[in-house]
Scaffold this motif. Structure first.
Motif, PDB file in Angstrom:
ATOM      1  N   GLY A 474     -60.804 -49.206  15.470  1.00  0.00           N
ATOM      2  CA  GLY A 474     -62.195 -48.857  15.729  1.00  0.00           C
ATOM      3  C   GLY A 474     -62.641 -47.609  14.995  1.00  0.00           C
ATOM      4  N   GLN A 475     -61.905 -47.209  13.949  1.00  0.00           N
ATOM      5  CA  GLN A 475     -62.167 -45.941  13.286  1.00  0.00           C
ATOM      6  C   GLN A 475     -63.440 -45.927  12.436  1.00  0.00           C
ATOM      7  N   THR A 476     -64.058 -47.083  12.204  1.00  0.00           N
ATOM      8  CA  THR A 476     -65.352 -47.062  11.516  1.00  0.00           C
ATOM      9  C   THR A 476     -66.513 -46.980  12.505  1.00  0.00           C
ATOM     10  N   GLY A 477     -66.214 -47.080  13.800  1.00  0.00           N
ATOM     11  CA  GLY A 477     -67.242 -46.877  14.815  1.00  0.00           C
ATOM     12  C   GLY A 477     -68.259 -47.997  14.930  1.00  0.00           C
ATOM     13  N   ARG A 478     -67.958 -49.175  14.416  1.00  0.00           N
ATOM     14  CA  ARG A 478     -68.910 -50.284  14.455  1.00  0.00           C
ATOM     15  C   ARG A 478     -68.649 -51.180  15.655  1.00  0.00           C
ATOM     16  N   ASP A 479     -69.701 -51.643  16.269  1.00  0.00           N
ATOM     17  CA  ASP A 479     -69.588 -52.615  17.370  1.00  0.00           C
ATOM     18  C   ASP A 479     -69.040 -53.912  16.791  1.00  0.00           C
ATOM     19  N   ARG A 527     -52.908 -39.908  21.259  1.00  0.00           N
ATOM     20  CA  ARG A 527     -52.504 -38.558  21.644  1.00  0.00           C
ATOM     21  C   ARG A 527     -53.675 -37.717  22.159  1.00  0.00           C
ATOM     22  N   GLY A 528     -54.802 -38.343  22.439  1.00  0.00           N
ATOM     23  CA  GLY A 528     -55.960 -37.589  22.925  1.00  0.00           C
ATOM     24  C   GLY A 528     -56.758 -36.933  21.822  1.00  0.00           C
ATOM     25  N   GLN A 529     -56.592 -37.405  20.584  1.00  0.00           N
ATOM     26  CA  GLN A 529     -57.270 -36.778  19.451  1.00  0.00           C
ATOM     27  C   GLN A 529     -58.780 -36.974  19.457  1.00  0.00           C
ATOM     28  N   LEU A 530     -59.288 -37.863  20.317  1.00  0.00           N
ATOM     29  CA  LEU A 530     -60.746 -38.039  20.421  1.00  0.00           C
ATOM     30  C   LEU A 530     -61.381 -37.008  21.360  1.00  0.00           C
ATOM     31  N   GLY A 531     -60.556 -36.224  22.041  1.00  0.00           N
ATOM     32  CA  GLY A 531     -61.088 -35.174  22.903  1.00  0.00           C
ATOM     33  C   GLY A 531     -61.479 -35.641  24.281  1.00  0.00           C
ATOM     34  N   ALA A 532     -61.192 -36.876  24.606  1.00  0.00           N
ATOM     35  CA  ALA A 532     -61.459 -37.442  25.934  1.00  0.00           C
ATOM     36  C   ALA A 532     -60.512 -38.606  26.138  1.00  0.00           C
ATOM     37  N   GLY A 533     -60.271 -38.966  27.385  1.00  0.00           N
ATOM     38  CA  GLY A 533     -59.355 -40.046  27.668  1.00  0.00           C
ATOM     39  C   GLY A 533     -59.930 -41.403  27.308  1.00  0.00           C
ATOM     40  N   GLY A 534     -59.098 -42.428  27.434  1.00  0.00           N
ATOM     41  CA  GLY A 534     -59.553 -43.785  27.144  1.00  0.00           C
ATOM     42  C   GLY A 534     -58.764 -44.413  26.031  1.00  0.00           C
ATOM     43  N   ALA A 535     -58.976 -45.696  25.880  1.00  0.00           N
ATOM     44  CA  ALA A 535     -58.236 -46.469  24.885  1.00  0.00           C
ATOM     45  C   ALA A 535     -58.815 -46.269  23.492  1.00  0.00           C
ATOM     46  N   ASP A 536     -58.071 -46.787  22.489  1.00  0.00           N
ATOM     47  CA  ASP A 536     -58.588 -46.804  21.123  1.00  0.00           C
ATOM     48  C   ASP A 536     -59.870 -47.631  21.082  1.00  0.00           C
ATOM     49  N   GLY A 537     -60.686 -47.363  20.038  1.00  0.00           N
ATOM     50  CA  GLY A 537     -61.826 -48.249  19.852  1.00  0.00           C
ATOM     51  C   GLY A 537     -63.053 -47.563  19.294  1.00  0.00           C
TER      52      GLY A 537
END
Length: 546
Positions: A474-479, A527-537
């Motif tokens: 999900g690294q391009t951030g597209r639905d 590893r929490g690199q998005l700054g908040a919990g939750g799954a990849d995507g």
């Protein structure tokens, strides 16, 4: 003077190849000659090691001149001279350098009494009683003023000239006469204008700067995110920060005063080149300051205020740019062999690039997938080389970036990329690698800043973040319900209508600083690199620094 005929340090190539020579001149101060029993000289390159030359300073004339010839591949050369007392090395002087294609250059190696019994660490050598970096970029070596005879022996050296008159100063040393000439009323250096770098992302960590304080979150097995090891932002012990860059498992930052610091792990060819869970300086040449830094996967470079670029870390693919393709620790970085001053730099997996003041873009390092902009025949590019068809005007601070297999730059509001396109990271163009800078479809207007991950690209277009390429996490951030292909440059779905000021890309994630001050991230989150919990995507996670 004693002269030694030329030795071949590389395989002979076709006769049409330009011939390249290196003349090595070995000397020792008279005061030192009286205190040692012998002088040994060892010269080695990547293809052959010469027999050790042994000199009796009481009998053999000095200087000793040795000629080396290389044809085809320009191999690195390491010259080491040792003054021996019995079997003990009392003085060691080492130079790491190389050839300049089609030219005759000179390297002077002088054994000095001031260095008697002064050992230095690896990749350091003694000059004037001080341990300094042992690397000299080949392009900075002075030309040989004599000739090369038919037998391959250097001739006609000017014996009346002071021995060290042509010796280039080491990058990390300072001319003693210059230092002595300083006065108390010296106006000092001009004010530094650091280039901001407010956000960066590594393999599984993210860092951002707010109010000159550095915050990081995500994985920190090697200390790259400080005490963090999850979603909570932790402040690193580096003050008055102007900008940050991130490698695989390390972080570097530059300060408002021009200091350069790194923390974490840089792996070299055979093991760690740098490993520290607390900040350590990237040693800059005397009298210089860092304006910005760029981090590759295992190397880092600093743009100095005099336009030079100094690099450290893994160097075996040429990414340090000094022509030697050797690792160099941050305590002893090397100077890239640029032929003009740089104004901006960028780095990727194994490649480094610079935008020069004469408006060229040059790259060096690992050329696998043509990421360094070199032809297919170049596996690596050890010294900077122009990128073909790159327009001359680059846009902003973040206008030059390297990824896993591709490199991009922003010029005239357009995004240009070269290298791999397996996943559409260069847009909807043929998937074969390309060495020539090519405009990216869908990013031909309004581009201001670019960031690259392993196989994805994110760019700010008219204030909105757009991404293309590999979207496995999900690294391009597209639905995914949007129906677009990976190669299409599309806006990050959950940032629609919002303005971003800066963008960063990690190996499998991406982040942006929004106009309101929030940090928004998406993609891999193990590893929490998005700054908040939750799954990849593709779901955007928002956070705000303290």
């Amino acid at each position: 003077m004693r002269r030694v005929a030329l030795a071949m340090l590389a395989l002979l190539a076709a006769c049409s190849e330009p011939r390249s020579y290196l003349v090595v001149v070995i000397d020792a101060e008279p005061a030192l000659r009286a205190e040692v029993d012998a002088i040994e000289v060892a010269i080695r390159g990547s293809t052959e090691q010469r027999p050790v030359e042994r000199i009796d300073p009481a009998i053999d004339p000095l200087p000793l001149t040795i000629g080396l010839e290389a044809q085809g591949a320009l191999t690195p050369v390491i010259v080491e001279a040792r003054a021996l007392g019995g079997a003990t090395a009392r003085v060691t002087r080492r130079v790491r350098t190389g050839f300049v294609r089609g030219e005759i250059r000179t390297v002077h190696v002088r054994l000095e009494h001031a260095c008697l019994d002064e050992p230095c660490d690896a990749m350091r050598t003694c000059i004037a009683g001080t341990c300094v970096d042992d690397a000299i970029p080949p392009a900075s070596l002075p030309p040989w003023t004599g000739t090369i005879d038919d037998a391959g022996t250097p001739q006609d050296v000017d014996a009346s000239a002071p021995f060290d008159a042509a010796m280039p100063l080491d990058a990390s040393s300072e001319d003693a006469s210059t230092a002595d000439a300083r006065t108390e009323d010296d106006a000092g250096p001009p004010p530094l204008e650091p280039i901001p770098g407010p956000i960066a992302a590594g393999q599984d960590h993210t860092c951002a700067v707010k109010d000159a304080r550095l915050w990081c979150w995500g994985g920190s097995d090697e200390g790259q995110a400080g005490a963090a090891n999850g979603t909570a932002a932790v402040e690193l012990d580096i003050t008055r920060v102007a900008g940050v860059c991130a490698g695989m498992r390390f972080t570097c930052a530059w300060t408002l005063e021009g200091e350069a610091w790194c923390v974490g792990l840089m792996n070299g060819a055979t093991g760690p080149v740098f490993r520290s869970a607390s900040k350590r300086p990237l040693m800059l040449p005397a009298g210089t300051r860092a304006r910005m830094m760029a981090c590759g996967y295992d190397h880092a470079c600093a743009l100095l205020d005099d336009g030079r670029v100094t690099c450290a870390g893994r160097g075996t693919e040429g990414q340090l740019g000094d022509g030697l393709s050797l690792d160099a620790p941050p305590s002893a970085p090397v100077i890239a062999s640029l032929d003009a001053a740089a104004v901006r730099i960028g780095a990727g997996e194994g490649q480094t690039c610079a935008h020069l003041e004469d408006r060229r873009v040059v790259c060096w390092g690992d050329n696998d997938l043509l990421r360094a902009g070199g032809p297919m025949s170049f596996a690596e590019i050890a010294t900077p080389r122009d990128v073909d068809s790159m327009p001359v005007e680059l846009a902003s601070t973040g206008a030059l970036a390297g990824g896993g297999g591709h490199t991009c730059a922003v010029a005239g509001g357009q995004l240009y990329c070269w290298g791999a396109n397996t996943h559409g990271e260069r847009g909807c163009l043929p998937t074969s690698p390309r060495a020539v800078a090519t405009a990216v479809p869908g990013a031909t207007t309004g581009a201001s800043e670019v960031a690259l991950g392993l196989d994805h690209t994110c760019v700010i277009l008219g204030g909105a973040v757009h991404c293309s390429g590999d979207d496995f996490y999900g690294q391009t951030g597209r639905d995914p319900a949007g129906g677009t292909t990976d190669c299409t440059m599309v806006a990050v779905t959950q940032l629609a209508g919002e303005t971003a000021t800066h963008v960063a890309a990690g190996r499998f994630h991406a982040c942006a600083i929004l106009a309101g001050g929030d940090v928004a991230c998406w993609g891999h989150n193990q590893r929490g690199q998005l700054g908040a919990g939750g799954a990849d995507g593709w779901i955007v996670r928002r956070s705000r620094l303290p």
